[in-house]
Design an enzyme around this catalytic site. Structure first.
Site, short mmCIF file in Angstrom:
data_model
loop_
_atom_site.label_atom_id
_atom_site.label_comp_id
_atom_site.label_asym_id
_atom_site.label_seq_id
_atom_site.Cartn_x
_atom_site.Cartn_y
_atom_site.Cartn_z
CD GLU A 46 -2.07 2.76 3.26
OE1 GLU A 46 -2.95 3.10 3.54
OE2 GLU A 46 -0.93 2.84 4.08
CE LYS A 62 -3.95 2.56 10.31
NZ LYS A 62 -2.56 3.01 10.71
#
Length: 403
Positions: free
Chosen positions: A199, A215
């Protein structure tokens, strides 16, 4: 879309290394960001370093009382003596110290280090039992029901004491098992971060800011392509994961709007599904143009800690995280990255990472996920174990074989 496009479209280097330290900045929350701004003004060159999660205590009226056994400072940056930029077609080496060959030889020596004497099996413990973890998730759901928050990221710690490992070999195993676009081997004195992060937290290129929050997670099945595709479709169509993802996207948009030109913040991609060795992830991309009257550190202050590792509304969930978690996150769910001489920067989100204090022989990692009212506590517990499984497998591979 393949992962290389996800990482590489806004990523200039295959690998970037900074080693040695001509100048250092090490501080804790208080006046850390003003010190960082002054540090880069005084040294307008490459700087590498980290932003620890507890910088939140400077950005919000918060305190932290939990133990922090790994002991990274809240903020650390350094001007390297040696910078190596490895691109797809070329390599560039820049030397800023007097003895760059010595630094280079030290790097090579450590990268082929002999096995650490005294490696022996060590016991990995969980900070919460299954029942305790599920009980906390239920309490967090009640906070959401009462309207205290909409979504909250909750993590549990896995740890080992009296652990002796080879940091380089451990990172090599982690990278082989879980290669990811924002991985990092990071060392500050006797403290190590062995990071396999997928990420990006925030990148600045010229005046463009870009954030790519993750997410939504589902397991992979590398042996059954049809089942693997079903997992991807399940993630893409999951109402719970879409809800979780869009809440974080809204939080990132609101954070960026504080420092970006009016009308420039946009969602470039929503609910993108990307495949990594262990899991499929739902990733969105948000961008905006940094106002010309602001310093690059203002972009960090407005968006840190990142929404994917906190929740919404940010101040309240930071209070709840402090209440329900048992140890300081430290560098975990903070960021590691670099700033260029042109004041561009790129920082990851420190997840899927091993924290190791070699002096104290303390090893730790954290895993968790975003909790909404629709979260199933037992499934959240299993997801945290899934995220921790790659690291556990790496550590199992380090253990000497029993006769």
């Amino acid at each position: 879309m393949d992962n290389q496009q996800y990482a590489g479209e806004h990523h200039s280097y295959e690998c970037l290394l900074g080693a040695g330290a001509l100048h250092r900045l090490e501080c804790n929350a208080g006046e850390a960001f003003s010190q960082l701004k002054e540090f880069h003004i005084q040294h307008p060159d490459w700087i590498f370093g980290h932003l620890g999660y507890d910088l939140k205590n400077e950005l919000f009226p918060l305190t932290s009382s939990h133990p922090d056994p790994t002991g990274f400072a809240d903020m650390f940056f350094f001007v390297p003596e040696l910078v190596i930029q490895l691109g797809r077609d070329a390599m560039h080496i820049g030397s800023y110290g007097e003895d760059h060959l010595k630094i280079f030889n030290e790097i090579v020596t450590e990268s082929i280090e002999a096995p650490v004497p005294g490696i022996s099996p060590f016991e990995v413990k969980q900070r919460f039992s299954r029942e305790e973890y599920i009980g906390i998730i239920e309490q967090l759901r009640q906070h959401i029901l009462r309207g205290d928050c909409y979504e909250i990221n909750f993590c549990q710690q896995f740890y080992a004491e009296q652990a002796v490992i080879s940091s380089v070999r451990t990172y090599q195993l982690l990278s082989e098992l879980s290669p990811n676009p924002f991985a990092a081997f990071y060392k500050v004195d006797q403290r190590y971060l062995l990071c396999a992060s997928p990420e990006r937290y925030l990148r600045k290129e010229a005046q463009q800011l870009l954030s790519q929050p993750i997410k939504g997670t589902t397991p992979r099945d590398r042996n059954d392509q049809q089942l693997d595709e079903q997992y991807k479709a399940q993630l893409f169509n999951s109402a719970k994961d879409r809800s979780e993802n869009v809440m974080v996207v809204d939080l990132v948009r609101n954070d960026l709007a504080i420092v970006c030109e009016e009308g420039s913040v946009k969602v470039d991609e929503l609910f993108g599904i990307y495949s990594f060795p262990q899991v499929h992830q739902m990733i969105s991309t948000v961008s905006g143009q940094l106002r010309s009257d602001l310093h690059w550190t203002d972009a960090i202050k407005a968006t840190f800690p990142m929404g994917s590792m906190t929740g919404a509304p940010k101040r309240k969930v930071l209070e709840l995280i402090e209440k329900y978690e048992a140890v300081k996150r430290g560098i975990f769910s903070g960021a590691v990255g670099y700033v260029t001489p042109d004041s561009d920067f790129d920082f990851n989100v420190v997840i899927r990472s091993i924290l190791y204090n070699a002096a104290d022989r303390y090893l730790s990692w954290l895993a968790g996920g975003g909790i909404t009212f629709y979260s199933d506590p037992e499934m959240e517990y299993e997801e945290s174990l899934l995220k921790a499984a790659a690291i556990q497998k790496v550590l199992n591979g380090l253990m000497p074989q029993q006769p």
